[in-house]
Design an enzyme around this catalytic site. Structure first.
Site, PDB file in Angstrom:
ATOM      1  N   TYR A   1       0.615  -1.179   0.145  1.00 38.45           N
ATOM      2  CA  TYR A   1       0.097  -0.330   0.458  1.00 38.45           C
ATOM      3  C   TYR A   1       1.001   1.001   0.087  1.00 38.45           C
ATOM      4  CZ  TYR A   1      -3.221   3.469   1.783  1.00 38.45           C
ATOM      5  OH  TYR A   1      -4.003   4.727   2.023  1.00 38.45           O
TER       6      TYR A   1
ATOM      7  N   ASN B   1      -0.053   5.097   0.013  1.00 35.28           N
ATOM      8  CA  ASN B   1      -0.321   5.896   0.546  1.00 35.28           C
ATOM      9  C   ASN B   1       0.780   7.426  -0.250  1.00 35.28           C
ATOM     10  OD1 ASN B   1      -0.990   9.042   1.854  1.00 35.28           O
ATOM     11  ND2 ASN B   1      -2.989   7.152   3.546  1.00 35.28           N
TER      12      ASN B   1
ATOM     13  N   ASP C   1     -13.848   9.885   0.314  1.00 36.40           N
ATOM     14  CA  ASP C   1     -13.812   8.929   1.631  1.00 36.40           C
ATOM     15  C   ASP C   1     -14.604   9.664   2.668  1.00 36.40           C
ATOM     16  OD1 ASP C   1     -12.624   6.961   0.332  1.00 36.40           O
ATOM     17  OD2 ASP C   1     -10.741   7.319   1.109  1.00 36.40           O
TER      18      ASP C   1
ATOM     19  N   ASP D   1      -3.008   5.509  -3.609  1.00 37.62           N
ATOM     20  CA  ASP D   1      -3.836   6.708  -3.457  1.00 37.62           C
ATOM     21  C   ASP D   1      -3.392   7.881  -3.377  1.00 37.62           C
ATOM     22  OD1 ASP D   1      -6.485   5.585  -3.093  1.00 37.62           O
ATOM     23  OD2 ASP D   1      -6.037   5.826  -1.241  1.00 37.62           O
TER      24      ASP D   1
END
Length: 122
Positions: free
Chosen positions: A33, A35, A81, A110
């Site tokens: 992931y 970010n 979100d 992201d």
């Protein structure tokens, strides 16, 4: 077998349950992931710690998919979100780029505007 866009849709929906183990389960064992405001995080243990850090302050979240496109193992999901941090509401437009393999997330990047987040929580 589920399509890759359906897997990403389920992953996005799972955030509303605020269950770190469920979320980490969507990743390959060495999944990453990234970010974009931080360094990439890889592997289930690191993902559990990183995602768990987010969830600690959240009282609720619901991620709205605005657009989603998929081609092969690539899925791009534009979303908003909507998260509560205690009593503060944060609505954060994001774009997630997912690379999947064998029904699991291999990489997730992201993108969002950090200033939008900090203004909302500040």
């Amino acid at each position: 077998m589920m399509s890759n866009d359906e897997i990403v849709r389920r992953f996005i929906a799972a955030w509303s349950r605020l269950n770190v183990d469920e979320l980490v389960g969507f990743f390959m064992p060495d999944g990453t992931y990234h970010n974009m405001m931080a360094k990439p995080v890889s592997g289930h243990d690191a993902l559990r710690q990183f995602i768990g850090g987010f969830l600690r302050g959240w009282t609720a979240t619901d991620w709205e998919i605005v657009n989603i496109v998929a081609q092969g193992d690539l899925v791009i999901a534009e979303r908003v979100d909507r998260t509560k941090l205690g009593e503060k509401q944060v609505d954060l437009p994001c774009c997630g780029v997912f690379e999947l393999s064998g029904g699991k997330i291999k990489r997730w990047r992201d993108y969002f505007d950090l200033a939008t987040y900090t203004r909302a929580v500040g």
